[in-house]
Design a protein around this motif. Structure first.
Motif, PDB file in Angstrom:
ATOM      1  N   LEU A 116      61.922  24.755  51.635  1.00 38.54           N
ATOM      2  CA  LEU A 116      61.035  25.664  52.349  1.00 38.54           C
ATOM      3  C   LEU A 116      61.116  27.028  51.686  1.00 38.54           C
ATOM      4  N   CYS A 117      60.008  27.445  51.103  1.00 38.88           N
ATOM      5  CA  CYS A 117      59.918  28.778  50.507  1.00 38.88           C
ATOM      6  C   CYS A 117      59.050  29.611  51.431  1.00 38.88           C
ATOM      7  N   MET A 118      59.685  30.519  52.160  1.00 40.77           N
ATOM      8  CA  MET A 118      58.913  31.362  53.069  1.00 40.77           C
ATOM      9  C   MET A 118      59.390  32.812  53.053  1.00 40.77           C
ATOM     10  N   SER A 119      59.612  33.318  51.850  1.00 41.85           N
ATOM     11  CA  SER A 119      59.970  34.730  51.723  1.00 41.85           C
ATOM     12  C   SER A 119      58.747  35.592  52.053  1.00 41.85           C
ATOM     13  N   ASN A 120      58.989  36.854  52.285  1.00 40.39           N
ATOM     14  CA  ASN A 120      57.902  37.817  52.499  1.00 40.39           C
ATOM     15  C   ASN A 120      56.951  37.417  53.611  1.00 40.39           C
ATOM     16  N   ASN A 121      57.541  37.074  54.766  1.00 44.22           N
ATOM     17  CA  ASN A 121      56.771  36.832  55.975  1.00 44.22           C
ATOM     18  C   ASN A 121      57.241  37.832  57.022  1.00 44.22           C
ATOM     19  N   ASP A 122      57.007  37.557  58.294  1.00 42.18           N
ATOM     20  CA  ASP A 122      57.327  38.534  59.339  1.00 42.18           C
ATOM     21  C   ASP A 122      58.342  38.039  60.365  1.00 42.18           C
ATOM     22  N   VAL A 123      59.202  37.081  59.990  1.00 46.59           N
ATOM     23  CA  VAL A 123      60.195  36.546  60.929  1.00 46.59           C
ATOM     24  C   VAL A 123      61.278  37.608  61.155  1.00 46.59           C
ATOM     25  N   LEU A 132      65.100  20.772  61.159  1.00 43.95           N
ATOM     26  CA  LEU A 132      64.672  20.061  59.950  1.00 43.95           C
ATOM     27  C   LEU A 132      65.871  19.311  59.369  1.00 43.95           C
ATOM     28  N   PRO A 133      65.979  17.996  59.624  1.00 44.65           N
ATOM     29  CA  PRO A 133      67.185  17.249  59.259  1.00 44.65           C
ATOM     30  C   PRO A 133      67.452  17.155  57.750  1.00 44.65           C
ATOM     31  N   CYS A 134      66.432  17.315  56.920  1.00 41.86           N
ATOM     32  CA  CYS A 134      66.602  17.153  55.465  1.00 41.86           C
ATOM     33  C   CYS A 134      66.602  18.477  54.696  1.00 41.86           C
ATOM     34  N   LEU A 135      66.429  19.608  55.396  1.00 44.31           N
ATOM     35  CA  LEU A 135      66.320  20.896  54.705  1.00 44.31           C
ATOM     36  C   LEU A 135      67.582  21.208  53.911  1.00 44.31           C
ATOM     37  N   GLU A 136      67.407  21.387  52.600  1.00 46.00           N
ATOM     38  CA  GLU A 136      68.523  21.686  51.697  1.00 46.00           C
ATOM     39  C   GLU A 136      68.370  23.043  51.021  1.00 46.00           C
ATOM     40  N   GLU A 137      67.117  23.448  50.835  1.00 44.34           N
ATOM     41  CA  GLU A 137      66.851  24.654  50.056  1.00 44.34           C
ATOM     42  C   GLU A 137      65.898  25.565  50.820  1.00 44.34           C
ATOM     43  N   LEU A 138      66.315  26.826  50.994  1.00 44.06           N
ATOM     44  CA  LEU A 138      65.516  27.791  51.730  1.00 44.06           C
ATOM     45  C   LEU A 138      65.414  29.087  50.945  1.00 44.06           C
ATOM     46  N   VAL A 139      64.184  29.581  50.818  1.00 45.59           N
ATOM     47  CA  VAL A 139      63.954  30.914  50.268  1.00 45.59           C
ATOM     48  C   VAL A 139      63.366  31.726  51.416  1.00 45.59           C
ATOM     49  N   GLN A 145      74.242  30.553  56.601  1.00 46.75           N
ATOM     50  CA  GLN A 145      75.104  29.389  56.377  1.00 46.75           C
ATOM     51  C   GLN A 145      75.660  28.852  57.693  1.00 46.75           C
ATOM     52  N   GLU A 146      75.996  29.747  58.577  1.00 48.11           N
ATOM     53  CA  GLU A 146      76.546  29.359  59.875  1.00 48.11           C
ATOM     54  C   GLU A 146      75.478  28.663  60.740  1.00 48.11           C
ATOM     55  N   LYS A 147      74.274  29.227  60.764  1.00 48.26           N
ATOM     56  CA  LYS A 147      73.195  28.699  61.602  1.00 48.26           C
ATOM     57  C   LYS A 147      72.550  27.444  61.001  1.00 48.26           C
ATOM     58  N   LEU A 148      72.588  27.324  59.665  1.00 46.11           N
ATOM     59  CA  LEU A 148      71.967  26.184  58.978  1.00 46.11           C
ATOM     60  C   LEU A 148      73.009  25.507  58.079  1.00 46.11           C
ATOM     61  N   PRO A 149      73.962  24.794  58.678  1.00 43.83           N
ATOM     62  CA  PRO A 149      75.094  24.256  57.915  1.00 43.83           C
ATOM     63  C   PRO A 149      74.729  23.211  56.841  1.00 43.83           C
ATOM     64  N   ARG A 150      73.553  22.614  56.922  1.00 41.41           N
ATOM     65  CA  ARG A 150      73.163  21.599  55.928  1.00 41.41           C
ATOM     66  C   ARG A 150      72.571  22.195  54.645  1.00 41.41           C
ATOM     67  N   LEU A 151      72.305  23.491  54.641  1.00 40.45           N
ATOM     68  CA  LEU A 151      71.697  24.124  53.459  1.00 40.45           C
ATOM     69  C   LEU A 151      72.601  24.000  52.238  1.00 40.45           C
ATOM     70  N   LYS A 152      71.980  23.711  51.083  1.00 39.47           N
ATOM     71  CA  LYS A 152      72.719  23.658  49.817  1.00 39.47           C
ATOM     72  C   LYS A 152      72.376  24.843  48.922  1.00 39.47           C
ATOM     73  N   LYS A 153      71.199  25.457  49.195  1.00 41.20           N
ATOM     74  CA  LYS A 153      70.761  26.572  48.371  1.00 41.20           C
ATOM     75  C   LYS A 153      70.008  27.566  49.255  1.00 41.20           C
ATOM     76  N   LEU A 154      70.373  28.843  49.150  1.00 38.17           N
ATOM     77  CA  LEU A 154      69.718  29.896  49.907  1.00 38.17           C
ATOM     78  C   LEU A 154      69.234  30.973  48.947  1.00 38.17           C
ATOM     79  N   ASP A 155      67.954  31.234  48.976  1.00 37.10           N
ATOM     80  CA  ASP A 155      67.340  32.271  48.139  1.00 37.10           C
ATOM     81  C   ASP A 155      67.687  32.102  46.659  1.00 37.10           C
ATOM     82  N   GLY A 156      67.701  30.847  46.216  1.00 40.19           N
ATOM     83  CA  GLY A 156      67.935  30.551  44.803  1.00 40.19           C
ATOM     84  C   GLY A 156      69.395  30.458  44.398  1.00 40.19           C
ATOM     85  N   HIS A 157      70.316  30.703  45.339  1.00 44.99           N
ATOM     86  CA  HIS A 157      71.748  30.669  45.026  1.00 44.99           C
ATOM     87  C   HIS A 157      72.418  29.499  45.746  1.00 44.99           C
ATOM     88  N   PRO A 158      73.236  28.720  45.034  1.00 42.55           N
ATOM     89  CA  PRO A 158      73.940  27.603  45.680  1.00 42.55           C
ATOM     90  C   PRO A 158      74.869  28.097  46.780  1.00 42.55           C
TER      91      PRO A 158
END
Length: 189
Positions: free
Chosen positions: A120-127, A139-146, A165-178
């Protein structure tokens, strides 16, 4: 003000440029149409073989008419005027990547239908609200988030990465960084 391009017009331009039928293509690129596409209309349902649909850099305000895209794995909607993630139900069982940066999304209602979403790439939004961010845990399969450049990142400041990382423990990559698991770090001691 001139009327926007229709999906039908954009598909015709794509077919002329690529010398192929859009209904048989796996990747259909309708990026930056002039005038911009403003509406995802029913013509999208003709793209039955499409696995990657690119509609970035247009004037789309609402996700709609994805019901014919039974093979869609990647949907690119960056740089539009989208405010909501509703309308994704039709691709909930196939979509693996959603690129929706540079829009106007505040709420993540509707994201939970994407059962196979990995990226999921959703940078530059209003969340800006943490409870909205936590909906990504549906999202049970979400691994990568921007997610950079959403107001929430600034609100959380230095704790943004740790909180993510705490809220989304299944993430493997956040904003391009492992993401390095704490368990793995502790195993080295």
């Amino acid at each position: 003000m001139s009327k926007g391009s229709t999906i039908k017009d954009a598909i015709a331009k794509f077919e002329e440029k690529e010398q192929c039928k859009a209904c048989e293509s796996k990747h259909v690129s309708l990026i930056a149409q002039l005038p911009p596409v403003e509406k995802m209309d029913a013509s999208l349902s003709t793209l039955v073989c499409c696995e990657k649909l690119s509609l970035s850099t247009n004037g789309i305000e609402k996700i709609a008419n994805l019901n014919g895209l039974k093979n869609l794995k990647i949907l690119s909607l960056g740089r539009n005027n989208i405010k909501s993630l509703t309308g994704l139900e039709a691709v909930g069982d196939t979509l693996e990547e959603l690129w929706i940066s540079y829009n106007r999304i505040e709420k993540l209602k509707g994201i939970n239908v994407l059962k196979k979403l990995k990226v999921l790439c959703m940078s530059n939004n209003d969340v800006k609200d943490l409870p909205e961010f936590q909906k990504l845990n549906d999202l049970p399969c979400l691994e990568e988030l921007v997610f950079t450049n959403n107001p929430l990142c600034e609100i959380l400041g230095d704790s943004y990465r740790e909180t993510s990382q705490e809220k989304l423990p299944r993430l493997k990559k956040l904003d391009g960084h492992p993401i390095i698991c704490k368990e793995a770090e502790n195993d080295d001691d």
